[in-house]
Design an enzyme around this catalytic site. Structure first.
Site, short mmCIF file in Angstrom:
data_model
loop_
_atom_site.label_atom_id
_atom_site.label_comp_id
_atom_site.label_asym_id
_atom_site.label_seq_id
_atom_site.Cartn_x
_atom_site.Cartn_y
_atom_site.Cartn_z
CB CYS A 12 -1.02 0.00 1.14
SG CYS A 12 -0.37 0.16 2.79
CB CYS A 86 -3.85 2.28 -1.70
SG CYS A 86 -2.49 1.12 -1.80
CB CYS A 90 3.02 -3.80 -8.12
SG CYS A 90 2.46 -3.56 -6.45
#
Length: 135
Positions: A12, A86, A90
């Site tokens: 997150c 959130c 990635c």
């Protein structure tokens, strides 16, 4: 393909609430059967005290944990990568399992508001452990 001991990475933005609670739950419930990592793109200076209190009510101690920066290496070495809803991005690597957990951010919320988030994380962690054991 999953390694003998799977590695799970929770991500997150601040690595101070959801990802820390999830990492703590997985470590507490799976023990040495899973390697647990957590990180954030903009790590906070400290773990959210309400998140600490919420998991402590379940007997999980994450007070020694610290927020960590998300690295490409952490993603590369993980079998399962779980962004915590959130909007964090990635790095994507082939062969990794990605599972977005869209959960409310506990930042600035009361313990009463964080408990349902904690409970949902616990439910998802128990399901994840079951899936990892059968993989």
């Amino acid at each position: 393909m999953m390694s003998e001991i799977p590695t799970v990475l929770f991500v997150c933005v601040h690595n101070a609430g959801r990802s820390q609670m999830a990492a703590g739950y997985l470590q507490a419930l799976a023990g040495d059967r899973v390697r647990v990592l957590s990180a954030g793109s903009e790590p906070a200076d400290k773990i959210n005290p309400v998140a600490l209190a919420a998991v402590a009510e379940e007997g999980i101690d994450i007070t020694a944990d610290t927020a960590k920066i998300l690295t490409t290496e952490a993603v590369r070495e993980s079998d399962v990568v779980i962004p915590m809803g959130c909007g964090d991005t990635c790095p994507i690597f082939p062969g990794k399992r990605y599972e977005d957990w869209d959960l409310d951010d506990p930042a600035g919320q009361s313990i009463e508001s964080v408990r349902p988030i904690r409970d949902e994380i616990g439910r998802r962690i128990r399901a994840l452990i079951g899936e990892l054991q059968t993989a």
